[in-house]
Design an enzyme around this catalytic site. Structure first.
Site, PDB file in Angstrom:
ATOM      1  CG  ASN A   7      19.158 -22.617 -84.998  1.00 28.39           C
ATOM      2  OD1 ASN A   7      18.280 -21.921 -85.768  1.00 28.39           O
ATOM      3  ND2 ASN A   7      19.956 -23.628 -85.759  1.00 28.39           N
ATOM      4  CG  HIS A   9      17.174 -21.037 -89.041  1.00 28.27           C
ATOM      5  ND1 HIS A   9      16.493 -20.407 -90.482  1.00 28.27           N
ATOM      6  CD2 HIS A   9      18.415 -20.072 -89.186  1.00 28.27           C
ATOM      7  CE1 HIS A   9      17.250 -19.677 -90.864  1.00 28.27           C
ATOM      8  NE2 HIS A   9      18.414 -19.636 -90.207  1.00 28.27           N
ATOM      9  CE  LYS A  10      18.805 -27.158 -83.605  1.00 31.73           C
ATOM     10  NZ  LYS A  10      19.319 -27.535 -82.555  1.00 31.73           N
ATOM     11  CG  ASP A  63      21.423 -31.683 -79.174  1.00 30.50           C
ATOM     12  OD1 ASP A  63      22.165 -30.860 -79.739  1.00 30.50           O
ATOM     13  OD2 ASP A  63      21.049 -31.536 -78.082  1.00 30.50           O
ATOM     14  CG  PHE A 137      18.853 -23.785 -90.301  1.00 31.40           C
ATOM     15  CD1 PHE A 137      17.640 -24.491 -90.302  1.00 31.40           C
ATOM     16  CD2 PHE A 137      19.639 -24.496 -89.185  1.00 31.40           C
ATOM     17  CE1 PHE A 137      16.926 -25.188 -89.422  1.00 31.40           C
ATOM     18  CE2 PHE A 137      19.070 -25.208 -88.381  1.00 31.40           C
ATOM     19  CZ  PHE A 137      17.986 -25.861 -88.376  1.00 31.40           C
TER      20      PHE A 137
END
Ligand code: IMP
Length: 188
Positions: A7, A9-10, A63, A137
């Site tokens: 990801n 964005h992460k 997570d 997001f």
């Protein structure tokens, strides 16, 4: 320090937070299978346990889940599946006129080469009346952090990064690294 995620964005959020205070982050862009379990902690630990022999040196992953009080914490560990199926519009339909209290929880699992350590961060807030804002997001356009009047989709990324669930988990992780005198061995 290797951060495993697919990801963008992460990666952007975590690298910006960590690099601002001098921690180097290496992006290992990789998709991995996640189990379905009752808690975000279990999902995160299971993924890290399976990835440890593949990566073979220290790394971390994270997570995140959105927990809605009126839905007994749903979607929580099912957040990814729910986002991909009913999405933000589906969440708004589900809660309808119920209480809108919710929180995000991020759990980081760090593999230190021999064992696992977990760090969590929570951001309280509420579900907006409608989908608003193009920033961030996932659930960002329907989540209003406590003390704010706009969604994470409207607020600047710098604001999200200073208050977010992810920010809080990363801060706990960096405190652990500093306090344990950890030396990064992934620079090579
Ligand atoms: P996962 O941690 O990648 O499994 O994310 C679970 C779900 O939550 C995905 O649909 C993500 O898009 C969403 N999500 C993860 N982090 C955030 C965030 O910081 N804001 C909004 N949604 C997020």
């Amino acid at each position: 320090m290797i951060f495993v995620t697919s990801n963008q964005h992460k990666y952007d959020e975590i690298s910006s937070i960590m690099q601002n205070v001098g921690f180097k982050v290496q992006w290992r862009k990789m998709k991995y299978q996640e189990i379905q379990a009752d808690t975000t902690e279990e999902v995160s630990l299971d993924s890290a346990t399976k990835l440890a022999p593949l990566i073979g040196k220290e790394f971390f992953l994270e997570d995140t889940g959105l927990y809605i009080a009126a839905l007994n914490g749903f979607p929580g560990p099912y957040s990814s599946y729910v986002q991909d199926t009913i999405g933000n519009a589906g969440i708004l339909r589900l809660i309808d006129d119920l209480s809108r209290t919710a929180f995000f929880l991020t759990v980081i699992t760090f593999y230190d080469g021999t064992g696992f350590h977990q760090f969590s961060g929570r951001l309280d807030g509420s579900i907006a009346g409608e989908i608003t804002g193009k920033g961030g997001f996932g659930y960002d356009p329907i989540f209003i952090p406590e003390g704010e009047s706009q969604t994470l989709g409207q607020l600047p990324l710098s604001t999200k990064n200073s208050i977010s669930h992810r920010r809080r988990a990363v801060t706990a992780f960096m405190e652990f690294l500093t306090e344990s005198g950890h030396i990064d061995s992934t620079d090579d």
